[in-house]
Design a protein around this motif. Structure first.
Motif, PDB file in Angstrom:
ATOM      1  N   ASP A 129      41.473  46.196  40.792  1.00  0.00           N
ATOM      2  CA  ASP A 129      40.143  45.615  40.281  1.00  0.00           C
ATOM      3  C   ASP A 129      40.140  44.474  39.801  1.00  0.00           C
ATOM      4  O   ASP A 129      41.033  44.115  39.139  1.00  0.00           O
ATOM      5  N   GLU A 130      39.640  43.348  40.145  1.00  0.00           N
ATOM      6  CA  GLU A 130      38.977  41.982  39.951  1.00  0.00           C
ATOM      7  C   GLU A 130      37.959  41.906  38.730  1.00  0.00           C
ATOM      8  O   GLU A 130      36.827  42.004  38.883  1.00  0.00           O
TER       9      GLU A 130
ATOM     10  N   SER B 255      45.288  48.359  46.923  1.00  0.00           N
ATOM     11  CA  SER B 255      44.237  49.142  47.243  1.00  0.00           C
ATOM     12  C   SER B 255      43.365  49.863  45.368  1.00  0.00           C
ATOM     13  O   SER B 255      42.163  49.792  45.399  1.00  0.00           O
TER      14      SER B 255
ATOM     15  N   VAL C  27      43.098  41.081  36.042  1.00  0.00           N
ATOM     16  CA  VAL C  27      42.972  42.126  37.244  1.00  0.00           C
ATOM     17  C   VAL C  27      43.606  43.694  36.957  1.00  0.00           C
ATOM     18  O   VAL C  27      44.661  43.073  35.919  1.00  0.00           O
TER      19      VAL C  27
ATOM     20  N   TYR D  98      38.023  36.307  36.567  1.00  0.00           N
ATOM     21  CA  TYR D  98      39.409  35.966  37.822  1.00  0.00           C
ATOM     22  C   TYR D  98      41.259  35.952  36.626  1.00  0.00           C
ATOM     23  O   TYR D  98      41.904  35.235  37.018  1.00  0.00           O
TER      24      TYR D  98
ATOM     25  N   ILE E 136      44.686  35.544  43.195  1.00  0.00           N
ATOM     26  CA  ILE E 136      43.051  35.985  44.116  1.00  0.00           C
ATOM     27  C   ILE E 136      43.230  37.116  44.173  1.00  0.00           C
ATOM     28  O   ILE E 136      44.057  36.850  45.561  1.00  0.00           O
ATOM     29  N   LEU E 137      42.506  38.039  43.925  1.00  0.00           N
ATOM     30  CA  LEU E 137      42.749  39.863  44.924  1.00  0.00           C
ATOM     31  C   LEU E 137      42.521  39.776  46.100  1.00  0.00           C
ATOM     32  O   LEU E 137      43.053  40.284  46.309  1.00  0.00           O
ATOM     33  N   LYS E 138      41.617  38.980  46.542  1.00  0.00           N
ATOM     34  CA  LYS E 138      41.248  39.128  48.231  1.00  0.00           C
ATOM     35  C   LYS E 138      42.620  38.469  49.115  1.00  0.00           C
ATOM     36  O   LYS E 138      42.268  38.563  49.946  1.00  0.00           O
ATOM     37  N   ASN E 139      42.947  37.401  48.333  1.00  0.00           N
ATOM     38  CA  ASN E 139      43.819  36.489  49.075  1.00  0.00           C
ATOM     39  C   ASN E 139      44.702  36.694  48.693  1.00  0.00           C
ATOM     40  O   ASN E 139      46.397  36.863  49.482  1.00  0.00           O
ATOM     41  N   ASP E 140      45.786  37.290  47.358  1.00  0.00           N
ATOM     42  CA  ASP E 140      47.349  37.743  46.983  1.00  0.00           C
ATOM     43  C   ASP E 140      47.350  39.035  47.056  1.00  0.00           C
ATOM     44  O   ASP E 140      48.406  38.798  46.334  1.00  0.00           O
ATOM     45  N   ARG E 141      47.050  39.962  47.635  1.00  0.00           N
ATOM     46  CA  ARG E 141      47.250  41.318  47.517  1.00  0.00           C
ATOM     47  C   ARG E 141      48.756  41.415  47.547  1.00  0.00           C
ATOM     48  O   ARG E 141      49.628  42.435  46.831  1.00  0.00           O
TER      49      ARG E 141
END
Length: 147
Positions: free
Chosen positions: A135-136, A132, A142, A139, A99-104
């Motif tokens: 983008d996702e 940064s 990415v 799911y 998940i992009l917002k959690n696993d950057r």
């Protein structure tokens, strides 16, 4: 009864797993060159040392991945250089339940640098600023879209 609850819990948790593919998309009308250096040889996870090229119609629908020796130049075990035609995507890895917002931070772990050359324009990213740029799109997809 205790065993039944344990079995149902394990069954429910195991069914929620999915794979997320990572791409760099050439959405422009010209050739782009992508080069990156990894920190270690990796077969999965983001920034693999054996990338593949795929065609795509849109950023949510990517075709079959192929290894194209002409377009992919592996300089050594850690340095990769690829030329992408318009409407081609470079598959750079896969991860489970990303998940992009959690696993950057996982995008930074195996990358030393990434350079994208488009005509006379050269953009270089370090591991610290690469997350940064992603983008996702779904799911399961990415990536970075180069316009």
């Amino acid at each position: 009864m205790k065993w039944l609850l344990l079995f149902l819990s394990c069954f429910c948790l195991s069914g929620c797993s999915y794979l997320t593919d990572f791409y760099i998309f050439n959405t422009s009308e010209e050739l782009i060159t992508i080069s990156y250096k990894t920190k270690k040889t990796e077969a999965y996870h983001p920034f693999v040392t054996a990338p593949k090229i795929a065609s795509f119609k849109n950023l949510k629908n990517v075709g079959k991945k192929e290894t194209t020796q002409v377009a992919i130049e592996i300089k050594d075990s850690l340095n990769i250089m690829v030329t992408l035609q318009p409407k081609q995507a470079l598959w750079i890895g896969v991860d489970r339940n990303f998940i992009l917002k959690n696993d950057r931070q996982q995008l930074e772990e195996n990358l030393d640098y990434l350079t994208i050359t488009q005509g006379q324009k050269i953009i270089k990213y370090s591991a610290k600023d690469i997350a940064s740029q992603f983008d996702e799109f779904t799911y399961k997809i990415v990536g970075i879209a180069v316009e």
